[in-house]
Design an enzyme around this catalytic site. Sequence first.
Site, mmCIF file in Angstrom:
data_model
loop_
_atom_site.group_PDB
_atom_site.id
_atom_site.type_symbol
_atom_site.label_atom_id
_atom_site.label_comp_id
_atom_site.label_asym_id
_atom_site.label_seq_id
_atom_site.Cartn_x
_atom_site.Cartn_y
_atom_site.Cartn_z
ATOM 1 N N ASP A 69 0.835 -1.197 0.000
ATOM 2 C CA ASP A 69 0.000 0.000 0.000
ATOM 3 C C ASP A 69 0.870 1.247 0.000
ATOM 4 O O ASP A 69 2.065 1.177 0.276
ATOM 5 C CB ASP A 69 -0.988 -0.002 1.185
ATOM 6 N N ASN A 138 -8.600 -1.712 13.141
ATOM 7 C CA ASN A 138 -10.009 -1.957 12.819
ATOM 8 C C ASN A 138 -10.174 -3.223 11.974
ATOM 9 O O ASN A 138 -11.200 -3.415 11.338
ATOM 10 C CB ASN A 138 -10.587 -0.759 12.052
ATOM 11 N N HIS A 140 -8.250 -3.999 9.384
ATOM 12 C CA HIS A 140 -7.873 -3.854 7.969
ATOM 13 C C HIS A 140 -6.632 -4.687 7.644
ATOM 14 O O HIS A 140 -5.833 -5.022 8.515
ATOM 15 C CB HIS A 140 -7.681 -2.381 7.577
ATOM 16 N N GLU A 145 -9.806 -0.866 4.240
ATOM 17 C CA GLU A 145 -10.593 -0.465 5.401
ATOM 18 C C GLU A 145 -11.981 -1.097 5.323
ATOM 19 O O GLU A 145 -12.512 -1.297 4.217
ATOM 20 C CB GLU A 145 -10.743 1.069 5.423
HETATM 21 C C1 F6R Z 1 0.972 -1.174 6.289
HETATM 22 C C2 F6R Z 1 -0.251 -1.951 6.329
HETATM 23 C C3 F6R Z 1 -1.174 -1.939 7.512
HETATM 24 C C4 F6R Z 1 -0.474 -2.384 8.793
HETATM 25 C C5 F6R Z 1 -1.433 -2.382 9.968
HETATM 26 C C6 F6R Z 1 -0.725 -2.690 11.270
HETATM 27 O O1 F6R Z 1 1.623 -1.384 5.055
HETATM 28 O O2 F6R Z 1 -0.519 -2.600 5.386
HETATM 29 O O3 F6R Z 1 -2.250 -2.803 7.244
HETATM 30 O O4 F6R Z 1 0.059 -3.666 8.615
HETATM 31 O O5 F6R Z 1 -2.051 -1.122 10.074
HETATM 32 O O6 F6R Z 1 0.226 -1.678 11.527
HETATM 33 P P1 F6R Z 1 1.307 -1.843 12.675
HETATM 34 O O7 F6R Z 1 2.123 -3.034 12.349
HETATM 35 O O8 F6R Z 1 2.108 -0.576 12.630
HETATM 36 O O9 F6R Z 1 0.547 -2.020 13.950
#
Ligand code: F6R
Length: 246
Positions: A69, A138, A140, A145
């Site tokens: 992403d 959440n 995702h 999302e």
């Molecule tokens: C980032 C991504 C997000 C994170 C998720 C958890 O490239 O794809 O889905 O993996 O928000 O983030 P952390 O690991 O920072 O808690």
Amino acid sequence: MPIEIQVVADADALAREAALVVTGVVAERPDAVVLAATGNTPIGCYAELARLRATGSLDTSRMRVAQLDEYVGLAADDARSLYGWMDRALLAPLGIGSERVVRMPVEGNDPQAAARAYDAAIEAIGGIDLAILGLGPNGHLGFNEPPASADAPTRVISLAPETLASNARYWGDGTVPERAITAGMSVILSARRVMLLVSGTPKAAILDRMLRSAPDAALPASHLRGHPDTILIADRDARPAGSLEA
Ligand code: F6R
């Protein structure tokens, strides 16, 4: 196939176990395509991969990486981009040059066309061998999302308020971009193998919900329950003893 669940003591053990999974995939297929999350959770795994490479236990000379992403509206060389993050944490330490990366395009005035080009590029290189994912606050995956259906393509999305709040820690005084392109759920679920990494007490409740939920657009990570080869590696803080095994 039910999700294979591995609960480990702490974040260090999670990093080691996750790196072993990656090493196994790359040993089997040296030019494996790895879809790589950014964020806090996989940092230890990426550092461990760099260590294994330095000690000669991992050959990354043909390994390929696809970006999961990216924020919309940043310059391609903005150090705060997720590509910049991934370059520092994964690509440079593993010696993977940009010619072996499917980058999520962010510039240009037609991000939807860019999203379609990304899906075409993934297809053209034969798909994804391993998706390394973190779990959003959440539920995702990538920036899918809620609600996100299993067939959602790569697309531009508006980040959810809780994601903006969670990402604010990486932006200091700056404003977190509100739009991003994410590899779609359809791309994630097409990966031949998925590895979901979950660490820390703040993730325990959403992980528990995910493991109890049938595949549901309202909790995008629950779609992994319909994926044929997913391993979840969680540490004890995220998956305390006594929580139901799914
Ligand atoms: C980032 C991504 C997000 C994170 C998720 C958890 O490239 O794809 O889905 O993996 O928000 O983030 P952390 O690991 O920072 O808690």
